[in-house]
Design a protein around this motif. Sequence first.
Motif, short mmCIF file in Angstrom:
data_model
loop_
_atom_site.label_atom_id
_atom_site.label_comp_id
_atom_site.label_asym_id
_atom_site.label_seq_id
_atom_site.Cartn_x
_atom_site.Cartn_y
_atom_site.Cartn_z
N TYR A 71 0.81 -1.21 0.00
CA TYR A 71 0.00 0.00 0.00
C TYR A 71 0.85 1.26 0.00
N PHE A 101 -2.03 -0.33 -4.34
CA PHE A 101 -1.84 -1.52 -3.50
C PHE A 101 -2.09 -2.72 -4.38
N ASN A 114 -4.31 -5.42 -5.27
CA ASN A 114 -5.67 -5.92 -5.08
C ASN A 114 -5.68 -7.44 -5.06
N LEU A 128 -4.81 -8.36 -1.56
CA LEU A 128 -5.90 -7.92 -0.69
C LEU A 128 -7.08 -8.89 -0.74
N ASP A 160 -9.48 2.90 3.66
CA ASP A 160 -9.54 2.81 2.20
C ASP A 160 -9.98 1.43 1.74
N LEU A 161 -9.44 0.42 2.38
CA LEU A 161 -9.63 -0.94 1.88
C LEU A 161 -10.71 -1.71 2.62
N ASN A 162 -11.47 -0.99 3.50
CA ASN A 162 -12.55 -1.67 4.22
C ASN A 162 -12.05 -2.88 4.97
#
Lengths: 284, 284, 284, 284, 284, 284
Positions: free
Chosen positions: F151, F158, F160, F163, F194-196
Amino acid sequence: DFTQALHECKKSQSLGVEEDDLKNDISGGLIDYGDGYKKIKQGSCFISMIAISIVMRLLTMQDLVRQVKESKATPLLSVLLCGPKGTGKTAIAANLALESDFPFVKRISPVKFVGMSEMQKTQAIASIFDSAYKTPLSVIILDDLERLLEYVPVGPRFSNHILQALMVLINRIPPKPARVLIVATCSSARVLRDLNLADVFNVRVQVPELSKAQEVEKVLTNEDLGLKISTGEMKKIAESCPLPISIKQLLLVLEMTRVACKGAITAEEFTRRVEATGVAGGVK
Amino acid sequence: DFTQALHECKKSQSLGVEEDDLKNDISGGLIDYGDGYKKIKQGSCFISMIAISIVMRLLTMQDLVRQVKESKATPLLSVLLCGPKGTGKTAIAANLALESDFPFVKRISPVKFVGMSEMQKTQAIASIFDSAYKTPLSVIILDDLERLLEYVPVGPRFSNHILQALMVLINRIPPKPARVLIVATCSSARVLRDLNLADVFNVRVQVPELSKAQEVEKVLTNEDLGLKISTGEMKKIAESCPLPISIKQLLLVLEMTRVACKGAITAEEFTRRVEATGVAGGVK
Amino acid sequence: DFTQALHECKKSQSLGVEEDDLKNDISGGLIDYGDGYKKIKQGSCFISMIAISIVMRLLTMQDLVRQVKESKATPLLSVLLCGPKGTGKTAIAANLALESDFPFVKRISPVKFVGMSEMQKTQAIASIFDSAYKTPLSVIILDDLERLLEYVPVGPRFSNHILQALMVLINRIPPKPARVLIVATCSSARVLRDLNLADVFNVRVQVPELSKAQEVEKVLTNEDLGLKISTGEMKKIAESCPLPISIKQLLLVLEMTRVACKGAITAEEFTRRVEATGVAGGVK
Amino acid sequence: DFTQALHECKKSQSLGVEEDDLKNDISGGLIDYGDGYKKIKQGSCFISMIAISIVMRLLTMQDLVRQVKESKATPLLSVLLCGPKGTGKTAIAANLALESDFPFVKRISPVKFVGMSEMQKTQAIASIFDSAYKTPLSVIILDDLERLLEYVPVGPRFSNHILQALMVLINRIPPKPARVLIVATCSSARVLRDLNLADVFNVRVQVPELSKAQEVEKVLTNEDLGLKISTGEMKKIAESCPLPISIKQLLLVLEMTRVACKGAITAEEFTRRVEATGVAGGVK
Amino acid sequence: DFTQALHECKKSQSLGVEEDDLKNDISGGLIDYGDGYKKIKQGSCFISMIAISIVMRLLTMQDLVRQVKESKATPLLSVLLCGPKGTGKTAIAANLALESDFPFVKRISPVKFVGMSEMQKTQAIASIFDSAYKTPLSVIILDDLERLLEYVPVGPRFSNHILQALMVLINRIPPKPARVLIVATCSSARVLRDLNLADVFNVRVQVPELSKAQEVEKVLTNEDLGLKISTGEMKKIAESCPLPISIKQLLLVLEMTRVACKGAITAEEFTRRVEATGVAGGVK
Amino acid sequence: DFTQALHECKKSQSLGVEEDDLKNDISGGLIDYGDGYKKIKQGSCFISMIAISIVMRLLTMQDLVRQVKESKATPLLSVLLCGPKGTGKTAIAANLALESDFPFVKRISPVKFVGMSEMQKTQAIASIFDSAYKTPLSVIILDDLERLLEYVPVGPRFSNHILQALMVLINRIPPKPARVLIVATCSSARVLRDLNLADVFNVRVQVPELSKAQEVEKVLTNEDLGLKISTGEMKKIAESCPLPISIKQLLLVLEMTRVACKGAITAEEFTRRVEATGVAGGVK
Ligand SMILES: Nc1ncnc2c1ncn2[C@@H]1O[C@H](COP(=O)(O)OP(=O)(O)OP(=O)(O)O)[C@@H](O)[C@H]1O
Ligand SMILES: Nc1ncnc2c1ncn2[C@@H]1O[C@H](COP(=O)(O)OP(=O)(O)OP(=O)(O)O)[C@@H](O)[C@H]1O
Ligand SMILES: Nc1ncnc2c1ncn2[C@@H]1O[C@H](COP(=O)(O)OP(=O)(O)OP(=O)(O)O)[C@@H](O)[C@H]1O
Ligand SMILES: Nc1ncnc2c1ncn2[C@@H]1O[C@H](COP(=O)(O)OP(=O)(O)OP(=O)(O)O)[C@@H](O)[C@H]1O
Ligand SMILES: Nc1ncnc2c1ncn2[C@@H]1O[C@H](COP(=O)(O)OP(=O)(O)OP(=O)(O)O)[C@@H](O)[C@H]1O
Ligand SMILES: Nc1ncnc2c1ncn2[C@@H]1O[C@H](COP(=O)(O)OP(=O)(O)OP(=O)(O)O)[C@@H](O)[C@H]1O
Ligand SMILES: [Mg+2]
Ligand SMILES: [Mg+2]
Ligand SMILES: [Mg+2]
Ligand SMILES: [Mg+2]
Ligand SMILES: [Mg+2]
Ligand SMILES: [Mg+2]
C-alpha cells in the motif's frame, strides 16, 4: 445475375442461418399490446408493436430490409435498437432477421464470448463479418452492445480494442457484390453517449417500455398467454401495476402469479409478486 | 534525371497504386452542390466544391500536388482534412490521390487493421512510409485519424504508441530524392485538440456540411442522381430538410426515399425517412 | 596525453560522427534575420541570430564547446534549447555539433525509434551514451525531447521508463577521461514543467519566433533564398504577415508562393498561401 | 570475538568497498563556506559545514557511525539526507562512508540501473542488502531516492515495486551479528511526502543551499579553487550572486567564468555566466 | 418425460450436489428470533425468519424453487440476497439450495479461487454453468459477489473480466430442457450501485440486521444455544446490546461470554466482550 | 480425541513454530511503563501494558487464545492490532504467539516477500494457511498489513490481488477439526479505511503511544535498561521529552544518549539526540 446467385447461395450455403437459435429469443411469440397494433403476418411469424410511433419505425425496418435487397446504392445499412432493459430489442432484432429471408444471418452475442480475451473476441467478430462479405445478402445482429464492449459505467471501463473494431466494421462498405444489414441492440444510453456510438449507425430506433394501464390490459387479454382471470381482477391489476414496466418483466410476474394461483389469477397475488421481485422500491 | 526516373518507376513499380480501392470511395461520383462550383475535369473524374471558400482551398490542394512535384525545397507536405462525419473528406482525399498521377499512392485505412495490436499497426504504417521513401513521388492517405489512433473521448483513450509513430512520420523529411504528400482525414475536433495533432500538419483544410436550403436543392437537381421529382416537391424538401446535414447523409435519405416511392419522390416520404434515420432529434 | 589521444581517436574512430545526417537539418543554410545579427563564419557554415539577447546566448553556446574542451573540472555540460515549433532548435543544435569538431557526434532522434518499445528505445539511448564514454570528447544531441519521451499532454502520458533513463544519463558524470556535451531540444514548455526536466540541465536557452515585420523583411531580402520580389510587395508582405511566425513556417509559405508565382512574388499570393496553410485562424 | 571478526573480514572481504567510486563524488574536495565551519580532519579527508545547525547534525552523523559500531542494541540505523539539488548530499554521504572505516561500503545508485526493469532493480537492491547481512559492519548509500523509485511528480508515477522493497529493507533489523548503517539522499520533498518515506528513517538531516553573500564570499576565497580574483570584484560577485544558490551550481559558474576570463575573474563575466545558465529567470 | 429424466439424473449424476459443504454454513442451525417467526420444517432442516416482511419474502423464495420446477416458461430465475455483513445471507442461500431437492447444486465461492488469475476464475465459473446446463434442474449459488468480483471501494477496482462473464451468465437462458435457479449474496450496496448489478437479477431480497431488544432476547432464549442465564441478566443484556447487530456477531459474542463465564452468563461479561470485539466505537 | 491429537501434533510436527524468529522481535524484553501495569508472568516471558484500558484488551487477547482452544463453536478468531508506528504491535503479536503454546505458529512478514511478484506473494500466503488447516491449533501473524498489501497512500496503490486473497482467507472457517487464531498488525488507519479492512476482523485492538511524562519516567526507571541517570536529570528528561512518542523511538533515543554519554545520562544530551533524529520538527 444477382437474384440467381442469391437463390443458389441460399440453398447450398445456408449454414450461415441460425434459425433455431434466433427462434429461441421469441419462443413465447410476440404479443400485441398497443393502440396502434398492426398485425403484419409474414410467413408463419408476426410482429406486434407497442405504439403507433413504433409501428412507423418498424415499417421503416421492413423498408430497410427491402432497401438493402433492392438498391445497389446502399450496400450497407446499420440500425441501432435502443431502449431500457427487457423492452424486446433482442426479440425484434431476431424477428427481423428471421423474416429477412437473407441467406446469411448471424447473431453476435456475448453469450458465445464468455471468458474469451479482448483479442479473441475481436477476431471472432471480424471473422463473422468476413463470412458475410462472401455472401450476397447478410443480416448481422450485434446483440447487447454494452456486454460485447465489456462496458461498466464506473470508470467507465470497456474494451477499447473491441470498440474500435466494431466502429470500423459497422462503417465498412462491403466489397462488391455483398450487401449487409447490421442490427445492434443496446439498453444503456450512457454507453452510446460515452463511446460516441449512436453516430456510427445510419438508423436509430427507440424501443419503449409499457407506460399506460391500457397497454398492460392489452397484454392480460392476449390469447397466447391463456391466462385465467376475471374482468374485475384484470382491471385492478392494470391499474395497480407499477409503470413504466418492460414487457419482459410484466410477462415474468404474470407467469409467476399464474403458477402460484392454482385457480384464477388474483390482483392480490399479482401485487405480491411485483413486490417480491423488487420492481417497486427494490434494493437501494 | 528525376523526371525520367519518375516515369520508369511509374511503369514498373506501380504496385503501390490502389486505384480500384480508391475509386470505391467515390463510386457514386462527386456532386456539384455549391454556389462556387467549379467543374475541374481531370481525366474521367471531377471534383465539386461546397462553397467559394472551399474552392480556394481545393485550388490550394491542387497546388500542393504541384508544389511537391516541382519544388526541391519542399520534399514533404502534409495536409489535414477536418470536418464533421460524412462531409466527404475521404472522397476528396481519394480524388486528390487519383488525380495526383504519382507513382506511389497508398491509403492507410483502419479497415485493414481490424484486430491488430498497437505494435502491429505501427509496424504496418511505418513500412508503408518506408516504401514511399523508395519512390520519387508518393501520396499517403491517413484515413480516419481517430480510428487509426483508436481514440475514444471518454478517458480519453487512444494508442499512444501509434500516435507517437504518426507524429514522427508525418514530420519526417524523406531521404533524398523522395518527395511525399501526406493527406490525413479526421472528423473529431477533440482528437486534434486533445492530442495536439493539428500543429503537426503544414496545411489545414476545413470541410463543411451543407447549411443552406439552396445547397440541398442543388443536390436534388443533380443529373447523376437521376431523381424523379416535381419542382414543387423539390422546394418543399429543400425547405423542410434539417440543416446542417452532411452530403453523405443527404444522399442516403434520398436513396431510401427513391426506393420507397415507386413513382416520383414526395416531400412527405422524404421527411419520414429523415425521421426514421433519427437525424432530427435522434436517440438521446 | 589528452590532445594526442583526441587527435588519434578522431582519425580512426570517426564512425561516431554523422555529418551527412546533421547537414541535412540545415540543408537550406541558416538565414540572418535579426537586428543583432553577427556572422560567425566557421568553416563553411555560419549561424545567424534572432535578437541581441540570443546572440549573447549563442556566444555562450560556443563557450560551452570550449568549456568542455579545455576544462577538466567540467567533464559534463548539458544544454536545453527550448522554444515554439519551427524556430530552428534542431538546426542550431546540428550546427553546433558540426562546428564543435569533436570526434564523437551523435544525434538521438525519434525518427530512428519509430515502432520500438520503451525498453528498446531506452537501451538504444543508453548504448549511445556508453559509446560516448569511450571517446575523449563527445556531443550528444537529444532531438525533440517530447517525442523521445512519447509525451502527449492529455493525461499526460509519456514513457516513464525512458524519462528516468534520460534524467540519469543527462546528469551522469562520464568516467575519466571522457568529456561530454549534451544538447537537447524541446518545443513544449508543458513537457518541461510536467516532468521537472528543465532543472536537469546546466544551461537553458530560449529560441524565439520572429515577432517583428522588420525581421520578416530581413528574411525576404536574404540572398540565399534568391526571391524575385519588388520593394513595394516586400513591404506589404512584411506588414501583412501574421506575427509571431516561426522561421520554418515563413520559409515554407515563401517557397509555396515562389512556385505558384511564375514571375515575381506578390503580396496577394503570399497572403493566400498563409491562409491556405491555416496559420491565421486555422482548424479549431 | 566481534572486533576480531571485523578485522579479518575487512582484510579478506574488502571487495565490498568502492573507495574509488566514492572518492569520485568528492573529487574536488569539500569547501568550507559557513560561519560555523569546523574542520574535522579525519585521515586524509575533511568535511566542512554550511551552518552551525548543520555542524550539530553532522556531529550527530559521526555519532551514528560510532553508535552502529559500539552498541549491540542498535544493529540498524537509517539516515535521510534531504535538500535541494546540488547542495552536496551525495558528497556528504560518500564522505561519511569513506570515513566510516566499515568493511562493507556500497552505494546503490540509479546510474547502475539504467534500462533495467522494476523487477531487476529490486533484485539488485535486495542482493546488496543480503551481502551486507553477511558482514559485521556495513554502510549502504541509497543515492537519489527519487531516481531509484522512478518518481515523476505528474501523476505521480513511480515504481511501487521498488518502493515497497525499499521500505521493508530500510526497516529490516539485520540478522545477528550484522550491523548496518543506511544513508539515503533525496532532493524532492514531494517524494517524501507523497510516499510517506520520511517516517521510515531513524534520523533525518536537512542539507541547505547557500543563502548569504557572506557564504558565497567564503567559497570565492577558498584556496583549493585557486581563483585569481581582486577583492573588489569578489565583493561585487558575492553581492550580485542570485540567492539561494546551491554549492554545485556556484562552483560550475565559477569554473566557467575562470575558463572564459584568461586573466583575473571579473564580476561582469560572472554575471553573464549566471544568466546564460538560466539560473535567474530561466525557461518558463 | 421430464420428471422421469429428473429422477434418474438425480440418482446417477448427483456428483453435482455439495451437501456437506453447504451444511457447514448452517452448522449451528438457524435460530428463530423474530416476531413473525414461522417454522417451516422441511426434511431435517428448518428456516427461521427475522421479521414478517422477510417471511413474505422467504415464502417467495420457496415459490421460486417451485416456479423453476413447475413452469416451462421460466427456465431461468435469478435471486439477489443483499444485506449487511453477518446477517445470514450465505446461510439462507445454503438452506434454500439444500431444501430445493435439485439434482445439481453448486456453490461458487471465493474460497475456492484464492490466488487464481481473473482468467482462471472466469473459466472456473463458466464451466460450472456449463455443467448446470447439462442437468434438468440446478441451483447455483454465487456467494459473496464482492469477493468474486475482487471489488474494493477505493478506485473502485474490480475484475471487469469476471463481472462481464457473470452478467452474461446470470442472464443467459439455459438451452432446453435445462432450468436453473441462481442465488447470489452481496453485503455491499456500493458494489451493486457501482457495477449496475442489481438490475441483472429477476428477484431482489433485502436481509436485515437485528434492530430490536426483543429480537436479541429471542435469540438468548433459543434452546439450541443452551445458554445458562437468569431472566434478570437476560433483560439487561437485551437492553444494553448495541443495535443494530448482525446475527453472526451476536452469536460470536454470546459464545465468547459463555466460555469466559464458567457458571451462568452475566450482563457485565457480555458487555465487556462486546467492547473487546470493537463493535461499539471500534478502530477509527 | 482432540487434546491427544493436539499433543502428538505438537511433538512431531512442531516445524511450524518459529520461536527464534519471534523472540527476535522482543529481544529487548517488554518494559512496564503504564499506571495499570500488570505483570502477567507466563513461562519465561511477561507482557507489560500501557494503560488500564489496554490491560483489559490484552486480557481479552489471552481470552481469545483460550476461546480458540476451548470452544468448538469458534474455530476461527481474527484480531487486528492497530496503532502508530513503533508502538509495539509486532512485539505484542509475537509475545501472544509464543505464549499461546499452539503447535503451529507462523508469521507472515513482508521481509520474506521482498522482490516477489503479487502472484508469488499470494501463493506463499495461501500455502501457509493451507498448512495451518492441517494442524489442530494454529496462530498466524499477518505482520505489517500495509507492506503485505504493498500500500502507498498516493493513488492509492496496493495489490488488489493480495488484498482479495487476504480478505477471503481471514474470513474462511477452517475445515474441521482445525482451529485458527489470526493476529494482524497495521500502523496506517488509512489502509484500513480505504480498503474496508477493519470490518474483516472479529476483534479490533488499538495500541497507543506514550502520552504522559509519567509514562516516560516509568521507562527511564526500568531495571532491564540499566540506565545510569540521576533523579534530577530523569525528571528533566521526562518533562522535556516531546509527546506523544512511541516506545520504540524512546528506546532508540535513550540508547543513543547512553552510548554518547560515557558517564551518566544528561538531559542535555538526550534533547540533542531527540532533535538530531528529527522527531521534533523534522523534515517538512
Ligand atoms: N410485442 C413485443 N415486442 C417485443 N417483445 C415481446 C413482445 N411481445 C412479447 N415479447 C416478449 O418479450 C420478451 C422481450 O425480451 P428481450 O430479451 O427481447 O428484451 P431486450 O430488450 O432484449 O432485453 P435486454 O435489454 O435485457 O436485452 C421476449 O421474450 C419476447 O418474446
Ligand atoms: N461534392 C462532394 N464532395 C464530397 N463528397 C461528395 C460530393 N458529392 C458527392 N459526394 C459523396 O458523398 C460521400 C461522402 O462520404 P465520405 O465517406 O467521403 O465522407 P467522410 O467525410 O469521409 O465521412 P466520415 O467522417 O464518416 O469518414 C461519398 O460517397 C461521395 O461520393
Ligand atoms: N537563423 C536561423 N536559425 C534557425 N533556423 C534557420 C535559420 N535560418 C534558416 N533556418 C532554417 O529554418 C528551419 C528551422 O527548422 P528546425 O527543424 O530546425 O526547427 P525546430 O525548432 O527544430 O522545429 P520543431 O520544433 O518542429 O522540431 C531549418 O530548415 C533551418 O535551415
Ligand atoms: N561543503 C561542501 N558540502 C558539500 N559539497 C561540497 C562542499 N564543498 C564542495 N562541495 C562540492 O559540491 C558538489 C556537490 O554535489 P553533489 O552531487 O554532492 O550534490 P547533491 O546534493 O547530491 O546534488 P543532487 O541533488 O543533484 O544529487 C560536489 O562536487 C562536492 O565536491
Ligand atoms: N435465522 C437465521 N438466519 C440466518 N442465519 C442464522 C439464523 N440463525 C442463526 N444463524 C447463523 O448465523 C450465521 C450467519 O452467518 P452467514 O455467514 O450466513 O452470514 P452472511 O450474511 O453470509 O455474512 P457475510 O456478509 O460475512 O458473508 C450462520 O452461522 C447461521 O448458522
Ligand atoms: N510494553 C511494551 N510493549 C510493546 N513493546 C515494547 C514494550 N516494552 C518494550 N517494547 C519494545 O518496543 C519495541 C516495539 O517495536 P515494534 O516493532 O514491536 O513496534 P511496531 O508497532 O510493530 O512498529 P511498526 O509500526 O514500525 O511495525 C520492541 O523492540 C519491543 O521489544
Ligand atoms: Mg436483449
Ligand atoms: Mg471518411
Ligand atoms: Mg526540431
Ligand atoms: Mg546527489
Ligand atoms: Mg456470506
Ligand atoms: Mg511492526
